[in-house]
Each structure stands twice: as structure tokens, then as C-alpha cells.
Design a protein around this motif. Structure first.
Motif, short mmCIF file in Angstrom:
data_model
loop_
_atom_site.label_atom_id
_atom_site.label_comp_id
_atom_site.label_asym_id
_atom_site.label_seq_id
_atom_site.Cartn_x
_atom_site.Cartn_y
_atom_site.Cartn_z
N THR A 106 25.49 30.60 -12.69
CA THR A 106 24.29 31.44 -12.73
C THR A 106 23.88 32.05 -11.40
OG1 THR A 106 22.82 29.58 -12.26
CG2 THR A 106 23.34 30.00 -14.59
N HIS A 161 14.92 32.61 -19.53
CA HIS A 161 15.47 33.18 -18.28
C HIS A 161 17.01 33.19 -18.27
CE1 HIS A 161 11.81 33.66 -15.80
NE2 HIS A 161 11.35 32.73 -16.60
N PHE A 177 14.19 27.82 -19.65
CA PHE A 177 15.62 28.01 -19.39
C PHE A 177 16.20 29.02 -20.39
CE2 PHE A 177 17.91 24.95 -16.45
CZ PHE A 177 16.79 24.64 -15.71
N THR A 216 23.33 22.09 -17.11
CA THR A 216 21.95 22.18 -17.61
C THR A 216 21.26 20.83 -17.79
OG1 THR A 216 22.60 24.24 -18.68
CG2 THR A 216 20.49 23.30 -19.34
N ASP A 228 13.85 30.56 -11.21
CA ASP A 228 12.78 31.31 -11.90
C ASP A 228 12.28 30.55 -13.12
OD1 ASP A 228 12.98 33.35 -10.05
OD2 ASP A 228 14.25 34.61 -11.31
N ALA A 229 13.21 29.96 -13.86
CA ALA A 229 12.83 29.24 -15.07
C ALA A 229 11.95 28.03 -14.73
CB ALA A 229 14.08 28.78 -15.82
N CYS A 252 25.73 24.50 -9.83
CA CYS A 252 25.96 25.40 -10.96
C CYS A 252 27.00 26.43 -10.54
CB CYS A 252 24.66 26.11 -11.36
SG CYS A 252 24.92 27.31 -12.69
N TYR A 254 22.06 30.43 -9.49
CA TYR A 254 20.84 29.63 -9.27
C TYR A 254 19.53 30.40 -9.49
CZ TYR A 254 24.05 26.21 -7.29
OH TYR A 254 25.09 25.34 -7.11
N GLU A 255 19.48 31.69 -9.26
CA GLU A 255 18.19 32.40 -9.33
C GLU A 255 17.52 32.26 -10.70
OE1 GLU A 255 16.44 33.69 -6.78
OE2 GLU A 255 18.04 32.86 -5.55
N PRO A 256 18.25 32.44 -11.81
CA PRO A 256 17.58 32.27 -13.11
C PRO A 256 17.05 30.85 -13.31
CG PRO A 256 19.74 33.30 -13.39
CD PRO A 256 19.66 32.82 -11.96
N ILE A 257 17.76 29.87 -12.76
CA ILE A 257 17.31 28.47 -12.90
C ILE A 257 16.02 28.26 -12.12
CG2 ILE A 257 17.91 26.09 -12.32
CD1 ILE A 257 20.86 26.83 -12.86
N ALA A 272 18.98 30.78 -18.13
CA ALA A 272 19.32 29.90 -17.01
C ALA A 272 20.50 29.00 -17.31
CB ALA A 272 18.09 29.07 -16.64
#
Ligand code: FES
Ligand code: FES
Length: 159
Positions: A139, A96, A93, A105, A146-147, A136, A141-144, A98
Motif C-alpha cells: 500500500t 481507505h 481500512f 492487515t 489515513d485509515a 506492508c 502505508y499512506e492509506p493505512i 488500506a
């Protein structure tokens, strides 16, 4: 009001508290035990920020009657790190980005942990499904996602 004794394990430590009839698990964790990792958001099961694990299953603690976790194992993000060693999900997290405001989180991490503990090789769709109850606002959501996929990969590599 009648108080009922409740015993459960929180992140591996035995806890014994008294609950009031109808008190939810989130309230017990934050008020009686002092674990403020699970957040209070909607209080109605709609946002996921209060997600904890009960015997490994993700639960919305705002909708979970505290008395139902009698004798069970409850996990929150307070117990994720192993001393100074961050959990693989926490590291991912961070890497990225995230978390922005970070309010979602703790719930995201617990939903993700429940997934990785039962499915070490999740697809992107599996991850989307696992966090579908967690909102969320920051963000996209994409970074989350990916993480979580990266954490699964790193966990397999170090197994
Ligand atoms: S506070 Fe539990 S789902 Fe929103
Ligand atoms: S990082 Fe702000 S709500 Fe998710």
C-alpha cells in the motif's frame, strides 16, 4: 515432550490448552486454538503480521512464549467485530482501501487498536510510530495511516 497446561482468555472466551516447552503464542493460537487471524510471516520478529494484544499491549506472537500469557487476555482480529458490526478500524481500512493483499492487515489492525485504546487523539507521527514494526509490501502505508487517523476521528465523534 512434556506438555504444560495453559489457560488464557482469547477475545473474551476462556481457553485451556496444553503447550510444549518453548512453544510460541502464534503457534498455540493457530494450531491449538484454531485462530488463524494472526499470520505467520518471518517468524523472527521482523514483519509484524503476527501482532496480537496481550492485556492491551501489542506483542509479536511469534516471539512470545506461550506460557507467559497464563491468565492474561489475548486479543486478535477475530474478536474485533461485534457480531455483524465492524470495528471502527475495520470500516476505515475498507473505506481507505488500506488492504490490498491483506497479509499485513491483521497485524496492522491490532497495532492500531493498541494505539487508539490508549491515545484517542493520535497525531500522524503517533500512527507512524505505532505501526513502525508492521511491514506492508503493497500500500505504501499512506492509506493505512489515513485509515487509522480517520478511525480515531470517527471514534471520538461517536463517543
Ligand atoms: S511473524 Fe512475527 S514478526 Fe514476522
Ligand atoms: S496489503 Fe499486502 S502486505 Fe499490506
Amino acid at each position: 515432550m512434556t506438555k504444560t497446561p495453559l489457560q488464557f482468555r482469547l477475545n473474551g472466551a476462556e481457553k485451556a490448552v496444553f503447550t510444549e516447552g518453548g512453544q510460541n503464542l502464534l503457534d498455540v493460537l493457530r494450531r491449538e486454538v484454531g485462530d488463524f487471524a494472526p499470520k505467520y510471516g518471518c517468524g523472527q520478529g521482523a514483519c509484524g503480521v503476527c501482532t496480537v494484544l496481550v492485556d492491551g499491549e501489542p506483542r509479536l506472537s511469534c516471539l512470545t512464549l506461550a506460557e507467559t500469557v497464563q491468565g492474561q487476555a489475548v486479543e486478535t482480529t477475530s474478536g474485533l467485530a461485534d457480531g455483524p458490526e465492524l470495528h471502527v478500524l475495520q470500516t476505515a481500512f475498507m473505506e481507505h482501501f488500506a488492504a490490498q493483499c491483506g497479509f499485513c492487515t491483521p497485524g496492522m489492525l491490532m497495532a492500531a487498536k493498541a494505539l487508539l485504546d490508549t491515545n484517542p487523539t493520535p497525531s500522524r507521527d503517533d500512527v507512524v510510530e505505532a505501526i513502525s514494526g508492521n511491514i506492508c509490501r503493497c500500500t505504501g502505508y499512506e492509506p493505512i495511516i489515513d485509515a487509522i487517523l480517520d478511525a480515531a476521528h470517527n471514534r471520538r465523534r461517536s463517543a
